[in-house]
Design a protein around this motif. Sequence first.
Motif, PDB file in Angstrom:
ATOM      1  N   LEU A 283       0.866  -1.185   0.000  1.00  0.00           N
ATOM      2  CA  LEU A 283       0.000   0.000   0.000  1.00  0.00           C
ATOM      3  C   LEU A 283       0.902   1.233   0.000  1.00  0.00           C
ATOM      4  N   LEU A 284       1.185   1.742  -1.184  1.00  0.00           N
ATOM      5  CA  LEU A 284       2.097   2.877  -1.300  1.00  0.00           C
ATOM      6  C   LEU A 284       1.609   4.051  -0.468  1.00  0.00           C
ATOM      7  N   ASN A 285       2.501   4.670   0.267  1.00  0.00           N
ATOM      8  CA  ASN A 285       2.206   5.825   1.126  1.00  0.00           C
ATOM      9  C   ASN A 285       1.216   5.494   2.245  1.00  0.00           C
ATOM     10  N   ASN A 286       0.914   4.202   2.398  1.00  0.00           N
ATOM     11  CA  ASN A 286      -0.045   3.763   3.418  1.00  0.00           C
ATOM     12  C   ASN A 286      -1.358   4.538   3.339  1.00  0.00           C
ATOM     13  N   THR A 287      -1.773   4.883   2.096  1.00  0.00           N
ATOM     14  CA  THR A 287      -2.915   5.782   1.925  1.00  0.00           C
ATOM     15  C   THR A 287      -3.901   5.263   0.891  1.00  0.00           C
ATOM     16  N   VAL A 288      -5.199   5.402   1.222  1.00  0.00           N
ATOM     17  CA  VAL A 288      -6.289   5.130   0.288  1.00  0.00           C
ATOM     18  C   VAL A 288      -6.993   6.455   0.008  1.00  0.00           C
ATOM     19  N   VAL A 289      -7.311   6.710  -1.259  1.00  0.00           N
ATOM     20  CA  VAL A 289      -7.985   7.961  -1.633  1.00  0.00           C
ATOM     21  C   VAL A 289      -9.491   7.726  -1.698  1.00  0.00           C
ATOM     22  N   THR A 290     -10.239   8.554  -0.992  1.00  0.00           N
ATOM     23  CA  THR A 290     -11.704   8.460  -0.956  1.00  0.00           C
ATOM     24  C   THR A 290     -12.296   9.788  -1.430  1.00  0.00           C
ATOM     25  N   THR A 291     -13.626   9.876  -1.443  1.00  0.00           N
ATOM     26  CA  THR A 291     -14.285  11.158  -1.695  1.00  0.00           C
ATOM     27  C   THR A 291     -15.062  11.578  -0.451  1.00  0.00           C
ATOM     28  N   VAL A 292     -15.588  12.785  -0.496  1.00  0.00           N
ATOM     29  CA  VAL A 292     -16.337  13.305   0.652  1.00  0.00           C
ATOM     30  C   VAL A 292     -17.615  12.507   0.914  1.00  0.00           C
ATOM     31  N   MET A 293     -18.007  11.635  -0.017  1.00  0.00           N
ATOM     32  CA  MET A 293     -19.212  10.827   0.174  1.00  0.00           C
ATOM     33  C   MET A 293     -18.945   9.523   0.923  1.00  0.00           C
ATOM     34  N   SER A 294     -17.687   9.205   1.183  1.00  0.00           N
ATOM     35  CA  SER A 294     -17.399   7.961   1.898  1.00  0.00           C
ATOM     36  C   SER A 294     -17.950   8.007   3.322  1.00  0.00           C
TER      37      SER A 294
END
Length: 456
Positions: A283-294
Amino acid sequence: MGRYFGTDGFRGEANKNLTVEHAFKVGRFLGWYYGMLKGGKCSVVIGKDTRRSSYMFEYSLVAGLTASGADAYLLHVTTTPSVSYVVRTDGFDCGIMISASHNPYYDNGIKLINGNGEKMDEKTISYIEDYMDGKLELFGEKMEEIPYAVRENVGCTVDYAAGRNRYVGYLISLAVYSFKNVRVGLDCANGSSWQIAKNVFDALGAKTYVINNQPDGTNINNNAGSTHIEVLQKFVKENNLDVGFAYDGDADRCIAVDEKGNVIDGDLILYIYGKYLKERGKLLNNTVVTTVMSNFGLYKAFDEAGIDYEKTAVGDKYVYENMVANGHRIGGEQSGHIIFSKYATTGDGILTSLKLMEVMLAKKMPLSKLAEPVNIYPQVLKNIRVHSKPEAQNDREVQAAVREVSELLGDTGRILVRESGTEPVIRVMVEAETESLCEKYVNRVLEVIRANGHEA
């Protein structure tokens, strides 16, 4: 958002808001513009979904492209991510997908893809809109019209079904495990995936059960696919399947159903695959990208798993931009647009289902168990059609109602009011501890919007 193009292309009711003349002009501009940039003939690849009007728009686009000197390569009925794949792997100057995604059959849309297989940049789209309005100023000239190609410079049309077939082969190549003896249900929404998805799962050895794979031009998304997940839920339970996957009209979304018939939406997919990557140190950068609707529950589960996250505006375009800018590996939307940046530049529903299968098989766990750590908060989202999205959003009394709800919720929930990027619609969403509270607070804001005369 532009004059004609929204966050996901130029979309509207066929021959009302989006006409054959619009499509012809889009083709005319793209064929001329990319030819000018290239200093010669350019090539453009086109895909379409199963709507009756898609054929009409395909021919209009082809006429415009070839009249401007471009060669048009036809993938025929295919998925949006397949167009993206073919553009970037086969060296096309740009790509076009004819689809209105999850909208009803009478709508259609034109999605534009750049030479890297990504959504086209706003600058180029603004040039198209200027040309459509007769106000184009480009390359140091003001022009109401652009030149037609003549004689040997007129473009041609090429059957390019082979490109779609290579995409199918690419998907199959990504599978790490055999799907032998796994009972998989697929809901193809009578759309773009109606042949492709079954071919992929069959090739990988699954016992494949398919519904809504008989498109007739008017049944796309009709009580089918990712926006009507209850159909797949029932199908999975009645047939004792191990898992189910539902796609939308152009198959850039996927919503899953576990073996118990529970919905596994985009948020849960992000959690399952994000955690899988983290466990494997990928998991690169230990980060998942979400949106404001998550959902709130997703972020709490990420916190417990030690996974960082970022939030973008709604739209897979914005998720992808964030991923590229920061080097993140996975991101997506609750609606099922999931982007795996190692393998694709857009959301890809079939790819998403393959990746979920990978986690299930690698961990030898059913989907219900993989999603168990996430406690999803009740959420109610309602849409209201309005005369003017900005006027409704900026109305002081509407804003006051939103602030009031936010204060009442405190740290036990949230309210989000936003404009649709593709429709004349305001979306009001509330998350709270109970569904009745969600309903109460959403309705409170909608009542103010209606009372102030904004409803269309």
